[in-house]
Design a protein around this motif. Structure first.
Motif, PDB file in Angstrom:
ATOM      1  N   SER A 136     -33.885 -16.006  -9.174  1.00 33.81           N
ATOM      2  CA  SER A 136     -34.558 -14.773  -8.753  1.00 33.81           C
ATOM      3  C   SER A 136     -33.565 -13.776  -8.151  1.00 33.81           C
ATOM      4  N   THR A 137     -32.563 -14.292  -7.450  1.00 35.69           N
ATOM      5  CA  THR A 137     -31.523 -13.412  -6.904  1.00 35.69           C
ATOM      6  C   THR A 137     -30.833 -12.658  -8.034  1.00 35.69           C
ATOM      7  N   PHE A 138     -30.504 -13.377  -9.097  1.00 35.84           N
ATOM      8  CA  PHE A 138     -29.861 -12.759 -10.261  1.00 35.84           C
ATOM      9  C   PHE A 138     -30.779 -11.716 -10.886  1.00 35.84           C
ATOM     10  N   LEU A 139     -32.036 -12.082 -11.091  1.00 34.74           N
ATOM     11  CA  LEU A 139     -32.998 -11.174 -11.705  1.00 34.74           C
ATOM     12  C   LEU A 139     -33.084  -9.865 -10.925  1.00 34.74           C
ATOM     13  N   ARG A 140     -33.138  -9.973  -9.597  1.00 35.45           N
ATOM     14  CA  ARG A 140     -33.326  -8.786  -8.758  1.00 35.45           C
ATOM     15  C   ARG A 140     -32.090  -7.903  -8.703  1.00 35.45           C
ATOM     16  N   CYS A 141     -30.944  -8.448  -9.102  1.00 34.63           N
ATOM     17  CA  CYS A 141     -29.757  -7.590  -9.209  1.00 34.63           C
ATOM     18  C   CYS A 141     -29.945  -6.561 -10.326  1.00 34.63           C
ATOM     19  N   PHE A 142     -30.701  -6.937 -11.355  1.00 36.90           N
ATOM     20  CA  PHE A 142     -30.822  -6.086 -12.535  1.00 36.90           C
ATOM     21  C   PHE A 142     -31.595  -4.797 -12.287  1.00 36.90           C
ATOM     22  N   ASN A 143     -32.410  -4.756 -11.235  1.00 33.59           N
ATOM     23  CA  ASN A 143     -33.003  -3.445 -10.932  1.00 33.59           C
ATOM     24  C   ASN A 143     -32.756  -3.036  -9.480  1.00 33.59           C
ATOM     25  N   ARG A 144     -31.657  -3.547  -8.935  1.00 39.48           N
ATOM     26  CA  ARG A 144     -31.157  -3.141  -7.613  1.00 39.48           C
ATOM     27  C   ARG A 144     -32.190  -3.380  -6.511  1.00 39.48           C
ATOM     28  N   MET A 145     -33.006  -4.423  -6.643  1.00 37.84           N
ATOM     29  CA  MET A 145     -33.997  -4.726  -5.632  1.00 37.84           C
ATOM     30  C   MET A 145     -33.340  -5.068  -4.295  1.00 37.84           C
ATOM     31  N   HIS A 146     -32.156  -5.658  -4.344  1.00 36.46           N
ATOM     32  CA  HIS A 146     -31.473  -6.069  -3.115  1.00 36.46           C
ATOM     33  C   HIS A 146     -31.025  -4.873  -2.268  1.00 36.46           C
ATOM     34  N   ASP A 147     -30.990  -3.689  -2.882  1.00 35.47           N
ATOM     35  CA  ASP A 147     -30.616  -2.484  -2.131  1.00 35.47           C
ATOM     36  C   ASP A 147     -31.619  -2.181  -1.010  1.00 35.47           C
ATOM     37  N   ASN A 189     -19.751 -15.450  -9.893  1.00 33.02           N
ATOM     38  CA  ASN A 189     -19.133 -15.108 -11.189  1.00 33.02           C
ATOM     39  C   ASN A 189     -20.063 -15.349 -12.377  1.00 33.02           C
ATOM     40  N   VAL A 190     -21.276 -14.802 -12.293  1.00 30.18           N
ATOM     41  CA  VAL A 190     -22.247 -15.002 -13.373  1.00 30.18           C
ATOM     42  C   VAL A 190     -22.047 -13.930 -14.452  1.00 30.18           C
ATOM     43  N   SER A 191     -21.724 -14.380 -15.650  1.00 30.58           N
ATOM     44  CA  SER A 191     -21.600 -13.480 -16.802  1.00 30.58           C
ATOM     45  C   SER A 191     -22.636 -13.902 -17.841  1.00 30.58           C
ATOM     46  N   LEU A 222     -20.503 -11.441 -11.974  1.00 29.49           N
ATOM     47  CA  LEU A 222     -21.385 -10.947 -10.914  1.00 29.49           C
ATOM     48  C   LEU A 222     -21.424 -11.924  -9.748  1.00 29.49           C
ATOM     49  N   ASN A 223     -21.084 -11.400  -8.570  1.00 30.55           N
ATOM     50  CA  ASN A 223     -21.235 -12.144  -7.315  1.00 30.55           C
ATOM     51  C   ASN A 223     -22.231 -11.387  -6.458  1.00 30.55           C
ATOM     52  N   PHE A 224     -22.992 -12.137  -5.667  1.00 32.97           N
ATOM     53  CA  PHE A 224     -23.923 -11.479  -4.755  1.00 32.97           C
ATOM     54  C   PHE A 224     -23.900 -12.174  -3.403  1.00 32.97           C
ATOM     55  N   PHE A 225     -23.833 -11.353  -2.355  1.00 31.46           N
ATOM     56  CA  PHE A 225     -23.778 -11.867  -0.989  1.00 31.46           C
ATOM     57  C   PHE A 225     -24.933 -11.273  -0.183  1.00 31.46           C
ATOM     58  N   TYR A 226     -25.681 -12.150   0.482  1.00 38.54           N
ATOM     59  CA  TYR A 226     -26.708 -11.659   1.405  1.00 38.54           C
ATOM     60  C   TYR A 226     -26.046 -11.125   2.669  1.00 38.54           C
ATOM     61  N   ALA A 227     -26.832 -10.403   3.466  1.00 38.87           N
ATOM     62  CA  ALA A 227     -26.294  -9.732   4.653  1.00 38.87           C
ATOM     63  C   ALA A 227     -25.620 -10.699   5.630  1.00 38.87           C
ATOM     64  N   ASP A 228     -26.095 -11.959   5.638  1.00 39.40           N
ATOM     65  CA  ASP A 228     -25.500 -12.932   6.570  1.00 39.40           C
ATOM     66  C   ASP A 228     -24.212 -13.553   6.035  1.00 39.40           C
ATOM     67  N   TYR A 262     -32.613  -3.967   1.244  1.00 41.52           N
ATOM     68  CA  TYR A 262     -32.303  -4.675   2.493  1.00 41.52           C
ATOM     69  C   TYR A 262     -30.839  -4.413   2.855  1.00 41.52           C
ATOM     70  N   PRO A 263     -30.591  -3.801   4.009  1.00 40.61           N
ATOM     71  CA  PRO A 263     -29.210  -3.437   4.364  1.00 40.61           C
ATOM     72  C   PRO A 263     -28.309  -4.648   4.534  1.00 40.61           C
ATOM     73  N   GLY A 264     -27.054  -4.472   4.139  1.00 41.25           N
ATOM     74  CA  GLY A 264     -26.059  -5.529   4.330  1.00 41.25           C
ATOM     75  C   GLY A 264     -25.841  -6.406   3.120  1.00 41.25           C
ATOM     76  N   ASN A 265     -26.780  -6.393   2.161  1.00 39.18           N
ATOM     77  CA  ASN A 265     -26.578  -7.157   0.930  1.00 39.18           C
ATOM     78  C   ASN A 265     -25.467  -6.505   0.111  1.00 39.18           C
ATOM     79  N   ARG A 266     -24.730  -7.327  -0.646  1.00 37.31           N
ATOM     80  CA  ARG A 266     -23.547  -6.777  -1.337  1.00 37.31           C
ATOM     81  C   ARG A 266     -23.379  -7.386  -2.723  1.00 37.31           C
ATOM     82  N   TYR A 267     -23.148  -6.498  -3.703  1.00 34.45           N
ATOM     83  CA  TYR A 267     -22.850  -6.926  -5.071  1.00 34.45           C
ATOM     84  C   TYR A 267     -21.343  -6.848  -5.315  1.00 34.45           C
TER      85      TYR A 267
END
Length: 262
Positions: A53-64, A31-33, A18-24, A66-71
């Protein structure tokens, strides 16, 4: 086929690369497994800004939200092998299956009753008897029923801080989630309320799986079955909590736990 670990425990969900990128463009996860085991509490520890917390919020799509965030990568929910990051999967449905309790209690400006009923109404439940039953069950599950059963129409804001946090747990429980996410759920509470929430979480794992972010290493040691140590967006080490705190395999983990940095 049910996935299990070497301790014969069932994997309820797992992130894979798992990779996560903020809008900026900032990459917050690399690569979190990590597996989340059924009916177990997994604690995420690490210094501020490490990605917990970023990882935790991926689990229920909280980052969705905010536009521009990317999994990038997968989070698979078992036993149906659903990749919850797939764009075809409805994030609202994900949040019913994987509910979240935040750092500060965040009851809605509604009655105690309507706070707990919220998720049921979102799901389209209209049968008043069913809603009543599920609200009572959820409040009992959050150890709050006896304190509020005669005041269900009171505003949620009239409750104490600890009661408000338990109300938020009841609200999350009402939709019968499979996993509950806790983002530092006791950091704004006094010691007595903290003990109540910790005891509540320990009881809840009989019904579901729990993933908790905590800055309090003593809390992680007290309540979790597994602990994952994160640093700079990467998973450094994950093992049984006793092993992490007594015989970590990585020097970075040992340095953090012994207070050499962080």
């Amino acid at each position: 086929m049910v996935a299990k670990n070497k301790h014969n425990e069932i994997v309820k969900a797992e992130s894979k690369d798992l990779n996560f990128f903020y809008a900026d463009g900032t990459q917050a996860l690399k690569n979190v497994s990590l597996p989340v085991y059924e009916n177990k509490i997994t604690a995420l520890i690490g210094p501020s800004g490490c990605g917990k917390s970023t990882f935790l919020r991926c689990f229920n799509r909280m980052h969705d939200l905010y536009p521009g965030n990317r999994y990038d990568g997968e989070i698979t929910l078992h036993p149906d092998n659903t990749n919850i990051l797939d764009k075809k999967v409805d994030p609202i449905e994900v949040r019913m299956r994987i509910s979240m309790v935040f750092q500060k209690p965040n009851p809605f400006p509604k009655s105690i009753y309507e706070n707990v009923a919220y998720g049921l109404r979102v799901r389209g439940e209209t049968n008043a008897r069913v809603i009543d039953e599920k609200i009572e069950e959820a409040l009992k599950g959050a150890s709050l029923w006896e304190e509020v059963k005669d005041r269900l129409q009171d505003l949620a804001f009239n409750l104490s801080g600890g009661q408000q946090q338990r109300l938020c747990i009841a609200r999350a429980l009402a939709t019968e989630p499979e996993i509950m996410l806790f983002d530092e759920p006791t950091s704004a509470l006094d010691p007595i309320a903290t003990v109540n929430i910790e005891e509540l979480m320990s009881g809840l794992k009989d019904k579901l799986s729990i993933l908790i972010v905590t800055h309090n290493m003593q809390q992680a040691a007290r309540i979790s079955d597994y602990t994952a140590y994160m640093y700079l967006g990467e998973l450094v080490e994950h093992d049984k909590t006793d092993t992490i705190f007594t015989k970590p395999s990585k020097k970075e983990t040992e340095d953090y736990i012994t207070g050499k940095f962080g």
